[in-house]
Structure formats: C-alpha cells, structure tokens
Design an enzyme around this catalytic site. Structure first.
Site, PDB file in Angstrom:
ATOM      1  N   LYS A  53       0.870  -1.173   0.000  1.00  0.00           N
ATOM      2  CA  LYS A  53       0.000   0.000   0.000  1.00  0.00           C
ATOM      3  C   LYS A  53       0.911   1.229   0.000  1.00  0.00           C
ATOM      4  O   LYS A  53       1.741   1.385   0.904  1.00  0.00           O
ATOM      5  CB  LYS A  53      -0.878  -0.007   1.261  1.00  0.00           C
ATOM      6  CG  LYS A  53      -1.633   1.291   1.544  1.00  0.00           C
ATOM      7  CD  LYS A  53      -2.824   1.464   0.635  1.00  0.00           C
ATOM      8  CE  LYS A  53      -3.691   2.641   1.075  1.00  0.00           C
ATOM      9  NZ  LYS A  53      -4.393   2.413   2.348  1.00  0.00           N
ATOM     10  N   SER A  55       1.308   5.634  -1.381  1.00  0.00           N
ATOM     11  CA  SER A  55       0.601   6.846  -1.769  1.00  0.00           C
ATOM     12  C   SER A  55       0.484   6.908  -3.288  1.00  0.00           C
ATOM     13  O   SER A  55       1.422   6.547  -4.003  1.00  0.00           O
ATOM     14  CB  SER A  55       1.372   8.084  -1.295  1.00  0.00           C
ATOM     15  OG  SER A  55       1.541   8.091   0.090  1.00  0.00           O
ATOM     16  N   THR A 107       0.397  11.478  -0.990  1.00  0.00           N
ATOM     17  CA  THR A 107      -0.621  12.241  -1.703  1.00  0.00           C
ATOM     18  C   THR A 107      -0.957  13.506  -0.929  1.00  0.00           C
ATOM     19  O   THR A 107      -1.202  14.564  -1.523  1.00  0.00           O
ATOM     20  CB  THR A 107      -1.886  11.396  -1.908  1.00  0.00           C
ATOM     21  OG1 THR A 107      -1.533  10.195  -2.595  1.00  0.00           O
ATOM     22  CG2 THR A 107      -2.924  12.147  -2.718  1.00  0.00           C
ATOM     23  N   ALA A 108      -0.963  13.405   0.402  1.00  0.00           N
ATOM     24  CA  ALA A 108      -1.250  14.578   1.219  1.00  0.00           C
ATOM     25  C   ALA A 108      -0.269  15.704   0.904  1.00  0.00           C
ATOM     26  O   ALA A 108      -0.668  16.856   0.713  1.00  0.00           O
ATOM     27  CB  ALA A 108      -1.182  14.209   2.705  1.00  0.00           C
ATOM     28  N   HIS A 151      -5.939  10.722   7.686  1.00  0.00           N
ATOM     29  CA  HIS A 151      -6.670   9.671   8.370  1.00  0.00           C
ATOM     30  C   HIS A 151      -7.501  10.196   9.540  1.00  0.00           C
ATOM     31  O   HIS A 151      -8.186  11.198   9.428  1.00  0.00           O
ATOM     32  CB  HIS A 151      -5.711   8.565   8.813  1.00  0.00           C
ATOM     33  CG  HIS A 151      -5.032   7.850   7.676  1.00  0.00           C
ATOM     34  ND1 HIS A 151      -5.608   7.706   6.450  1.00  0.00           N
ATOM     35  CD2 HIS A 151      -3.813   7.258   7.589  1.00  0.00           C
ATOM     36  CE1 HIS A 151      -4.795   7.034   5.645  1.00  0.00           C
ATOM     37  NE2 HIS A 151      -3.697   6.769   6.315  1.00  0.00           N
TER      38      HIS A 151
END
Length: 283
Positions: A53, A55, A107-108, A151
């Site tokens: 997993k 980004s 991504t943030a 999150h």
C-alpha cells in the site's frame, strides 16, 4: 507472499480476511505493518515485497517494477488531508514557516504543494517529515508552525487544541469535482496480477459481509484509537472505490498525477497505461 501496509483501520479492515486465511485460494501473507512514508520507500528501494500500500503520489516512481491494482486502495470524498495550526486562519501566514508532513511522496504532501502554490505567497519554509501520529503534538507544542495530517486526525485534532487552516480534500473536490486518490495498492509486475486483484477484492467483500469479524484485529493495530473513531475511519476510507476504481476513480488518478507532472512535482508517465497494469501493461 510478502505484503506491506499501514496499521490504520482502513488497511487492517480491508486485508483482515486475506491475512487470516479467509480468502479461498489466496496464498499466506507475510505482513509488514509500516507508516506510509516507509511503504513508499520500500516500493521505490526494496525488492522484498510482492504487494504494498503506497501513496498515489509515489506511483510514478515505482511503475517499472509495480503495477497499480484496481482495488484495495483509498479514494473518496470528504476525506482529504487537513492543514492544522494553533489558531491560524490565513494561509498567507504559512509563508516561510516550518510545516510537518507525513511523507515527501505522500498524496497529502502533493496536494499540499498544489494548494500552497496558489495560496501561500513565496511558499512555505522548512518541510519536516515525521510519522503522522507525531504531527499534531508537534504543532501543539510549537516545534513546527503547521502540520499536514491524514486519516483519523480529522476526527481528533480538536483534542490537541488545534484549528483547521485548510481542508485539502474540500479544495481538491471544489476544483476538480473528483474524489481524492490517497492510497494505492501495487503488486510486482512479474506476479499474477489478476489473481492478486481478485484476492484483494475478495478480502474487501468479506470485510463488508462480516463487519464484526475484523474488529479485534483492527483495534490491536489502531494506535490507541477508540472503537468509535476506528469505525469512522473505516466508514470514510473504505468505499466503492476500494472494491473497484472504476472510470471515476481512474479519472481522479489521472487528474492528480497529470497536474502534478505538468507542475514538475512528479515524473511524467503515460497515464492511460495505468488501466492496463493489472493485466501486465507497462507504464
């Protein structure tokens, strides 16, 4: 099969069934639980892992070795990263300031850079990378001027006496009318990608069909979250896009990575080939 994903409730909820041998025909998993900054680095620099997993922002750097799977990840609306400060309301006040972020290839952080280019004159100052659960205390204690959080922090930042300066998800959605591509599931191109996608999707479907089955597993990795906040986290990040990206999901990914490439923030890739990834297509 070696897999790495975060201990966050959405990931443990999604992969609970596969991890616990509840997906027929799926191989046993050897799991590494790691913060997203670590999994991004593992995908770029390690040959150890079969599935990770990562980004979406990290995707352009790993496509030679890994293909994007069309399921298991995190896209959505109303779930974007937040920029937090102690009482600040003016984005221009971030000019030259220290900002904590969870990963330079998250991504943030990519959304933050796109947003800051329009809203922070002269740009921010020093960027400090730290695990996301350390960011809010750092902002509260004054060791950084602002923090970029992800999150469950959107549900708990008030507990730290912090204020929301910007909701980057709200900004992205108003600008594009698209969901936010946050976390992607990638698998090594040399493997049976269609089978891995099928096992991942089956694990998602099991989680939805048996929502209580994963509770103990989720909470054992939930970093002291309450069950209520963990469930809010799952409800927000595990949605129809987790089962299947679909046309709108791919459109969102294309929009994010295309815009970022045009602004020189990520390597340029042939976005259309991402759809072929699960069938072995090269990007």
């Amino acid at each position: 099969m070696k897999i790495a994903f975060s201990p966050c409730p959405n990931d443990t909820f999604v992969f609970h069934a596969w991890v616990h041998g509840l997906v027929p025909g799926a191989p046993r998993l050897d799991v590494t639980y790691a913060d997203i900054d670590i999994t991004n680095g593992l995908a770029a620099n390690s040959n150890e892992y079969d599935v990770l997993k990562i980004s979406y922002a990290a995707l352009p750097w790993v496509l030679d070795e890994y293909a994007l799977l069309p399921c298991g990840g995190a896209l959505g609306r109303g779930c974007g990263p937040l920029v937090l400060t102690v009482g600040g309301k003016d984005p221009a006040a971030l000019s030259g300031k220290r900002v904590a972020v969870p990963s330079e290839r998250s991504t943030a952080y990519l959304l933050f850079r796109l947003w800051a280019a329009r809203h922070v004159p002269g740009g921010v100052g020093e960027i400090v990378v730290m695990p996301f659960h350390q960011i809010m205390p750092a902002v509260r204690d004054g060791s950084v001027d602002a923090g970029l959080v992800i999150h469950e922090a959107r549900f708990t930042y008030g507990n730290y006496g912090l204020s929301m300066l910007a909701d980057l998800g709200e900004w992205w959605e108003s600008d594009t009318d698209l969901p936010i591509p946050l976390g992607a599931i990638v698998a090594r191109r040399s493997l049976d990608l269609a089978a891995i996608a099928g096992w991942t999707r089956a694990s998602v479907e099991y989680a939805w069909a048996h929502p209580q089955a994963s509770r103990a597993y989720v909470m054992s990795h939930a970093q002291e979250l309450s069950p209520e906040v963990a469930q809010q986290h799952i409800d927000l990040y595990v949605n129809d896009f987790t089962a299947e990206l679909g046309d709108k999901g791919y459109e969102a990914v294309f929009a994010l990575l295309g815009r970022a490439a045009r602004e020189g923030l990520v390597p340029e890739i042939n976005l259309n080939t991402l759809r072929l990834g699960v069938f072995g297509g090269k990007a």
